[in-house]
Design a protein around this motif. Structure first.
Motif, PDB file in Angstrom:
ATOM      1  N   VAL A  27       2.711  20.671  -0.400  1.00 18.98           N
ATOM      2  CA  VAL A  27       3.752  20.076   0.463  1.00 18.98           C
ATOM      3  C   VAL A  27       3.372  18.642   0.800  1.00 18.98           C
ATOM      4  CG1 VAL A  27       5.105  20.290   2.593  1.00 18.98           C
ATOM      5  CG2 VAL A  27       4.217  22.359   1.468  1.00 18.98           C
ATOM      6  N   LEU A  28       4.293  17.725   0.515  1.00  7.68           N
ATOM      7  CA  LEU A  28       4.134  16.322   0.904  1.00  7.68           C
ATOM      8  C   LEU A  28       4.841  16.156   2.244  1.00  7.68           C
ATOM      9  CD1 LEU A  28       3.442  16.238  -2.108  1.00  7.68           C
ATOM     10  CD2 LEU A  28       4.803  14.175  -2.322  1.00  7.68           C
TER      11      LEU A  28
ATOM     12  N   LYS B 283       9.474   9.254  -6.996  1.00  9.62           N
ATOM     13  CA  LYS B 283      10.629   8.405  -6.645  1.00  9.62           C
ATOM     14  C   LYS B 283      10.962   8.511  -5.147  1.00  9.62           C
ATOM     15  CE  LYS B 283      12.852   8.194 -11.173  1.00  9.62           C
ATOM     16  NZ  LYS B 283      11.845   8.871 -12.003  1.00  9.62           N
ATOM     17  N   ILE B 284       9.908   8.447  -4.342  1.00 10.39           N
ATOM     18  CA  ILE B 284      10.086   8.490  -2.883  1.00 10.39           C
ATOM     19  C   ILE B 284      10.467   7.082  -2.424  1.00 10.39           C
ATOM     20  CG2 ILE B 284       8.885   8.855  -0.681  1.00 10.39           C
ATOM     21  CD1 ILE B 284       7.190  11.004  -2.148  1.00 10.39           C
ATOM     22  N   PRO B 285      11.542   6.947  -1.640  1.00 12.47           N
ATOM     23  CA  PRO B 285      12.014   5.611  -1.265  1.00 12.47           C
ATOM     24  C   PRO B 285      10.950   4.763  -0.563  1.00 12.47           C
ATOM     25  CG  PRO B 285      13.603   7.288  -0.613  1.00 12.47           C
ATOM     26  CD  PRO B 285      12.385   8.014  -1.104  1.00 12.47           C
TER      27      PRO B 285
ATOM     28  N   GLU C  27      -1.258   6.609  -2.060  1.00 13.46           N
ATOM     29  CA  GLU C  27       0.133   6.858  -1.671  1.00 13.46           C
ATOM     30  C   GLU C  27       1.114   6.209  -2.643  1.00 13.46           C
ATOM     31  OE1 GLU C  27       1.711   4.760   1.693  1.00 13.46           O
ATOM     32  OE2 GLU C  27       2.972   6.459   2.283  1.00 13.46           O
ATOM     33  N   ALA C  28       0.790   4.985  -3.102  1.00 11.01           N
ATOM     34  CA  ALA C  28       1.727   4.257  -3.974  1.00 11.01           C
ATOM     35  C   ALA C  28       1.964   5.018  -5.280  1.00 11.01           C
ATOM     36  CB  ALA C  28       1.183   2.857  -4.257  1.00 11.01           C
ATOM     37  N   VAL C  29       0.895   5.590  -5.813  1.00  9.29           N
ATOM     38  CA  VAL C  29       1.019   6.342  -7.077  1.00  9.29           C
ATOM     39  C   VAL C  29       1.957   7.538  -6.874  1.00  9.29           C
ATOM     40  CG1 VAL C  29      -0.268   7.824  -8.688  1.00  9.29           C
ATOM     41  CG2 VAL C  29      -1.211   5.610  -8.001  1.00  9.29           C
TER      42      VAL C  29
END
Ligand SMILES: Cc1cc2nc3c(=O)[nH]c(=O)nc-3n(C[C@H](O)[C@H](O)[C@H](O)COP(=O)(O)O)c2cc1C
Length: 176
Positions: free
Chosen positions: A80-81, A136-138, A128-130
């Motif tokens: 879970v993110l 495709k998280i805004p 986090e960026a990866v």
């Protein structure tokens, strides 16, 4: 299970069985997160539940090899993110409350998971960026933490905690 027992017995779980997690249990623990309190009740949190094994694998190289929980990301049946939209919270006294809001929801999730026999491990050490790019998280969304979710395949001993006398004061801040 009594709430104090749930709080006492929860552990960070880093080894999981491959037993699938029932959808109704996933919904039950998300519901516990949904009921968390938040700044002006704005509920800035979002939960991305990753069940697809290929998508779970896509998370792996965003975790440093020496993160002790990395293997759990590969082996737990669900990840879970736990995310937040800072625009749905506020900053007061220099405190960005989206972090507090979402952390409370995250802990509700962890405690509820334990209460239904599931393990979690809050993980904060990843790129986090990866992950945002892969899923495709805004842009404006922050990933507050990530947890594997599944049936525990270990029973870790309790980690030490500071004594209450070191962290709780009555009526005045202690002089040193
Ligand atoms: C904000 C936060 C970030 C954490 N990040 C990681 C992590 O990246 N990897 C990991 O294995 N554990 C991580 N942990 C778990 C802690 O190591 C664990 O909660 C602590 O050692 C106490 O153990 P317990 O949860 O079993 O009581 C994190 C916990 C928190 C609250």
């Amino acid at each position: 299970m009594d709430i104090f027992q749930v709080i006492r017995d929860r552990r960070s779980i880093r080894k999981y069985k491959d037993t699938p997690v029932e959808q109704d249990k996933i919904e039950q623990i998300l519901e516990a997160a949904r009921l968390a309190p938040s700044w002006k009740n704005m509920q800035c949190w979002r939960f991305l539940v990753v069940r697809d094994p290929a998508k779970r694998s896509a998370l792996l190289d965003a975790f440093p090899d020496d993160n002790p929980g990395k293997k759990a990301i590969a082996t737990a049946p669900v990840v879970v993110l736990v995310c937040a939209d800072p625009a749905e919270s506020d900053v007061e006294n220099g405190i960005a409350y989206y972090i507090a809001d979402t952390a409370i929801a995250f802990e509700h999730l962890c405690l509820a998971a334990h209460a239904v026999g599931l393990g979690t491990c809050w993980m904060g050490w990843y790129d986090e960026a990866v992950i945002k790019a892969r899923f495709k998280i805004p842009e404006q969304i922050k990933i507050i933490g990530i947890t594997p979710l599944g049936y525990p395949d270990q029973e870790p001993k309790p980690r030490p905690r500071k004594e209450l006398s070191e962290i709780a004061y009555y009526d005045a801040w202690p002089s040193n």
